[in-house]
Motif scaffolding. Structure first.
Motif: not given
Length: 135
Positions: A65-66, A68-69, A72-73
Motif C-alpha cells: 500500500g505504501m 502504491k501511495k 501516486e505521489l
C-alpha cells in the motif's frame, strides 16, 4: 528349602527381573514426560510461527500500500514539476526573480541586484529580506 541354591538363584533372578522392570518403567515415564514437554513446546512454537506469519503478511500488505501511495505521489510530483517549469517559461519576471535570488545567495548588494535585474529598490530589498529569513 530357603538355602537351596536353585531357589536362591530363582529368587535372585526374580529380584533382578523386577529391578529391570522398575528401571525400564522409570525410563519410560521420563521419556513420556519429555515427549509431552516437547509436544507442548511444539504447539507453542507453532502458535508463535503462525502469529509471526500473520504479522509479516500485514507488514507486506502495508508495504504494498505504501509503495502504491509513493508511486501516486511521485506521479503528482512529476506533474507539479512540469507545471512549475511551464509557468517559469511563461513568466519572464520569474526569471528575473530567480536570478535576483541567486545573486543574493552569492552576496550581491541592493545596487547590483537593481542594476542587473532591472528591479525597483523595494523589490531588491524584499529579496534581501527574504534571503536573510531563510538563513
Amino acid at each position: 528349602m530357603w538355602l537351596d541354591p536353585a531357589f536362591l538363584l530363582a529368587l535372585t533372578a526374580l529380584a533382578l527381573a523386577m529391578f529391570a522392570l522398575l528401571v525400564a518403567w522409570s525410563m519410560w515415564r521420563v521419556s513420556q514426560r519429555k515427549l509431552e514437554a516437547m509436544s507442548r513446546l511444539m504447539r507453542e512454537l507453532t502458535r508463535s510461527r503462525d502469529s509471526y506469519r500473520k504479522e509479516l503478511e500485514e507488514l507486506q500488505a502495508g508495504s504494498i500500500g505504501m509503495g502504491k501511495k509513493l508511486t501516486e505521489l511521485a506521479a503528482i510530483l512529476g506533474r507539479l514539476s512540469e507545471q512549475q517549469q511551464e509557468l517559469a517559461l511563461k513568466d519572464p519576471q520569474s526569471k528575473l526573480y530567480s536570478r535576483a535570488a541567486r545573486m543574493v545567495q552569492l552576496g550581491a548588494d541592493i545596487e547590483e541586484i537593481m542594476a542587473e535585474c532591472e528591479m525597483p529598490r523595494a523589490e531588491a530589498e524584499l529579496m534581501l529580506s527574504l534571503h536573510k529569513i531563510k538563513d
